[in-house]
Design a protein around this motif. Structure first.
Motif, PDB file in Angstrom:
ATOM      1  N   GLU A 198     -47.637  35.384 -35.385  1.00 59.65           N
ATOM      2  CA  GLU A 198     -46.693  34.394 -34.839  1.00 59.65           C
ATOM      3  C   GLU A 198     -45.876  33.751 -35.949  1.00 59.65           C
ATOM      4  O   GLU A 198     -44.674  33.556 -35.838  1.00 59.65           O
ATOM      5  CB  GLU A 198     -47.450  33.284 -34.087  1.00 59.65           C
ATOM      6  CG  GLU A 198     -48.256  33.742 -32.876  1.00 59.65           C
ATOM      7  CD  GLU A 198     -47.380  34.042 -31.664  1.00 59.65           C
ATOM      8  OE1 GLU A 198     -46.154  33.890 -31.765  1.00 59.65           O
ATOM      9  OE2 GLU A 198     -47.954  34.440 -30.623  1.00 59.65           O
ATOM     10  N   LYS A 199     -46.552  33.424 -37.047  1.00 53.48           N
ATOM     11  CA  LYS A 199     -45.856  32.754 -38.134  1.00 53.48           C
ATOM     12  C   LYS A 199     -44.776  33.681 -38.723  1.00 53.48           C
ATOM     13  O   LYS A 199     -43.658  33.241 -38.997  1.00 53.48           O
ATOM     14  CB  LYS A 199     -46.843  32.332 -39.231  1.00 53.48           C
ATOM     15  CG  LYS A 199     -46.161  31.611 -40.398  1.00 53.48           C
ATOM     16  CD  LYS A 199     -47.158  31.093 -41.434  1.00 53.48           C
ATOM     17  CE  LYS A 199     -46.445  30.599 -42.691  1.00 53.48           C
ATOM     18  NZ  LYS A 199     -47.407  30.182 -43.729  1.00 53.48           N
ATOM     19  N   ARG A 202     -41.785  33.656 -36.513  1.00 54.15           N
ATOM     20  CA  ARG A 202     -40.997  32.415 -36.657  1.00 54.15           C
ATOM     21  C   ARG A 202     -40.186  32.444 -37.944  1.00 54.15           C
ATOM     22  O   ARG A 202     -39.005  32.093 -37.962  1.00 54.15           O
ATOM     23  CB  ARG A 202     -41.932  31.191 -36.673  1.00 54.15           C
ATOM     24  CG  ARG A 202     -42.449  30.776 -35.309  1.00 54.15           C
ATOM     25  CD  ARG A 202     -43.008  29.341 -35.325  1.00 54.15           C
ATOM     26  NE  ARG A 202     -44.013  29.122 -36.381  1.00 54.15           N
ATOM     27  CZ  ARG A 202     -45.329  29.392 -36.233  1.00 54.15           C
ATOM     28  NH1 ARG A 202     -45.785  29.897 -35.093  1.00 54.15           N
ATOM     29  NH2 ARG A 202     -46.159  29.160 -37.226  1.00 54.15           N
ATOM     30  N   GLU A 206     -36.070  32.429 -38.334  1.00 54.95           N
ATOM     31  CA  GLU A 206     -35.361  31.443 -39.156  1.00 54.95           C
ATOM     32  C   GLU A 206     -34.500  32.161 -40.209  1.00 54.95           C
ATOM     33  O   GLU A 206     -33.360  31.772 -40.458  1.00 54.95           O
ATOM     34  CB  GLU A 206     -36.363  30.494 -39.828  1.00 54.95           C
ATOM     35  CG  GLU A 206     -35.759  29.474 -40.788  1.00 54.95           C
ATOM     36  CD  GLU A 206     -34.708  28.563 -40.151  1.00 54.95           C
ATOM     37  OE1 GLU A 206     -34.689  28.445 -38.896  1.00 54.95           O
ATOM     38  OE2 GLU A 206     -33.877  27.992 -40.905  1.00 54.95           O
TER      39      GLU A 206
END
Lengths: 403, 403
Positions: A198-199, A202, A206
């Motif tokens: 998930e990180k 993200r 970005e």
């Protein structure tokens, strides 16, 4: 016990030298029924002599029926099971251009693309911009992108291709590609396919948000897409498994990267196979194992150019005496897979394999190097991962197993 | 499911007879480039006839590139995976001198050494004392050492080497070697590396304490060191796996021991191969499977004596008609590994393999028995552990798998 553990237990150092000459995509097919393959058509007096003095066979790169990419093809040749040890594309691309990848990293293949005012992809390769433009845009991204808690690295590959590397804690690599695979669609948002990634998803989102802003006034490369998210695989080095100080003499980044993955030292190769053999001569005292990679048997096969593939095989053969002057204890000649010019692609066909080792070889009845003669060779048809144990055995570098 | 379980499930008894004739170290190499191997040079009309009527191939003893000792070499021939089933050094040494090893035993290789007044090792082999001295000292230890609750046995091997066997309850074999591996250091105390071996370590320490006292006035062999602590391996018997009542007709202790390990009955072999075949005739009705071991193909190879190895192959061939008179249903002829006289050692090269079975064999085009012809044989190149299932199949002793 797996093969690597067994070999690591039996290996000993006796100062012998092993050369593995990989003619990429060596194996071929007749261009017309009943005709010779590229290797059979080529005039190869040196390879034929080695086949006569040594022993031949066929190498099955991964498993029967499986046509491998360069990654699994080479891992097999280095003695690792290519199904057990899979390397993500991002890592291969990064290693190929000399970008280090460590345990905290996720490496991603990027490519510049063109999007229209609505954000839809109009050219998935941004008009194949020249490498200089790609490099300028990569520098702009490297300068402009800042993401909290993650170190980002951006590096150009060639033309529209680049590598993105994220370094930080808790970055998994199960993130789907953002390339929609056809024009007229929006790029996909990075999406994690497991919770541990998930990180990364993200961070990638970005990165893409900032990149879109930074590139918005560029044309045609006003955005990029990401694919092949990959972490560094857990794999042993050549030194750990075989106790071999290993040098890679490869012109193309991908093969240098694969060699680095298993801990080889990449030495500067020059440009031609003659240069590569000259480099082997210069480095001869420093290493026990030399991986020498010859690309053109694959690229001519991919181009479907039978005559040209024959020609580059003959060019390789003509230089071989310079390698033989070094008097290796063991010479392996094979390919990482077949690339028949008739198919214009990698194929599953077993690859001609030659082991020359004057001290230990048991000769067979084969006197020339080619797909058909190799069927009758003393090595039979073996998995590529068994070549390194045989090379070690022929080099006298394996102790007896058990009493 | 592993091979043994599959075979055990499919086997049935039909009264057929299988003979496995193992010519130890059978495979060889040309002594000069382009020349014949020992087996190819030998005049072997009987083996050639069997090759013509039967089918041939090459046996890979353990895995490509691996040169096995006798232990793994024979376990493979008996149908067990030699990497999965490893036999400890102490057990092999004991078997080699005819010392029985059972489930309650730990067998250890010992060697006499010289220590100085401070107890430091000054000679790790006690000046290579002659075998007579070793035998006398072993007798002294056998007489003198007494340990409560454990039966000890001490037996001479050769020169400074001996075997120690402890028999008792709860004796694990995870005890580190006591040899410090260089002179000037004290021997190490026996140290258990798992809790189940604490008792063995204590028993060994007490053995060494008493031995030091018993040997204190001897020179140069005034102490001993221990290595290769090993228990009897957990392995099924030939009867359990194949349902075969099996007899071993082997002259040398090591091979008798290995046969006992898998539950064969060791019958008295006489001295020559002619004696061994005569014994097979006498015992023919009592067993289903005969393992007949011929040592001299290995020992002549180890001696580097090409001509003598040719001679002992011819001697074996000359006696073969006596074996064939017994009309076995299946005859296997192969070796446990290659011992090329050029290398004077066991090697990794595949071993010529012959299966003769008049009722079921599918013949190939090979008409003589030798390394090069075997490359073209119908059996291809197979792992040694696959020979027993093929023997069972040729004997009609395996039911169909599945419906």
């Amino acid at each position: 016990m797996n093969q690597q553990d067994l070999i690591a237990q039996l290996r000993e150092d006796n100062g012998t030298k092993i050369v593995m000459l990989v003619a990429d995509g060596l194996g071929g097919l007749p261009i017309e029924p009943g005709g010779p393959t590229e290797l059979e058509e080529a005039r190869t007096p040196n390879l034929d002599r080695l086949a006569k003095e040594g022993t031949v066979g066929l190498s099955i790169p991964v498993a029967p029926g499986i046509a491998p990419g360069s990654g699994p093809g080479h891992l097999g040749l280095f003695g690792f099971d290519p199904i057990e040890h899979q390397i993500g594309r991002g890592v291969l691309e990064a290693l190929g251009i000399g970008v280090e990848v460590g345990p905290k990293d996720v490496a991603i293949r990027g490519n510049f693309c063109t999007i229209d005012a609505e954000g839809r992809v109009t050219d998935r390769r941004a008009g194949r911009i020249p490498s200089e433009v790609g490099e300028r845009l990569v520098a702009k991204l490297a300068e402009g992108v800042k993401i909290d808690g993650v170190e980002t690295l951006v590096a150009p590959v060639r033309e529209y291709r680049l590598v993105v590397r994220f370094r930080g804690e808790g970055l998994g690599d199960r993130v789907a590609d953002t390339d929609p695979l056809q024009t007229g669609l929006h790029p996909l948002a990075p999406k994690a396919t497991d919770p541990g990634s998930e990180k990364t998803a993200r961070v990638a989102a970005e990165f893409l948000r900032q990149a879109k802003e930074i590139l918005k006034d560029e044309q045609p490369a006003n955005f990029l897409m990401m694919r092949g998210f990959a972490k560094f695989p857990a794999i042993s080095t050549m030194e750990e498994v075989y106790g071999l100080r290993s040098a890679a003499i490869a012109v193309y980044p991908m093969y240098r990267g694969l060699a680095r993955l298993v801990g080889m030292t990449v030495v500067e190769p020059g440009k031609t196979i003659a240069d590569q053999f000259a480099v082997a001569r210069e480095q001869w005292g420093k290493y026990d194992f030399f991986f020498i990679h010859y690309k053109y048997t694959d690229s001519t096969g991919e181009d479907g150019n039978f005559a040209k593939k024959v020609e580059v095989i003959e060019a390789l053969d003509a230089e071989l005496p310079k390698l033989m002057e070094l008097k290796p204890d063991v010479l392996i000649v094979t390919g990482d897979h077949s690339t028949p010019s008739r198919m214009k692609s990698h194929s599953f066909h077993p690859v001609p394999l030659l082991i020359w080792a004057p001290a230990t070889v048991r000769p067979d009845e084969v006197t020339s190097f080619g797909e058909r003669p190799c069927i009758r060779g003393g090595l039979g048809q073996i998995l590529a991962k068994h070549i390194m144990p045989l090379a070690m055995a022929h080099a006298g570098r394996l102790q007896k197993f058990g009493a």
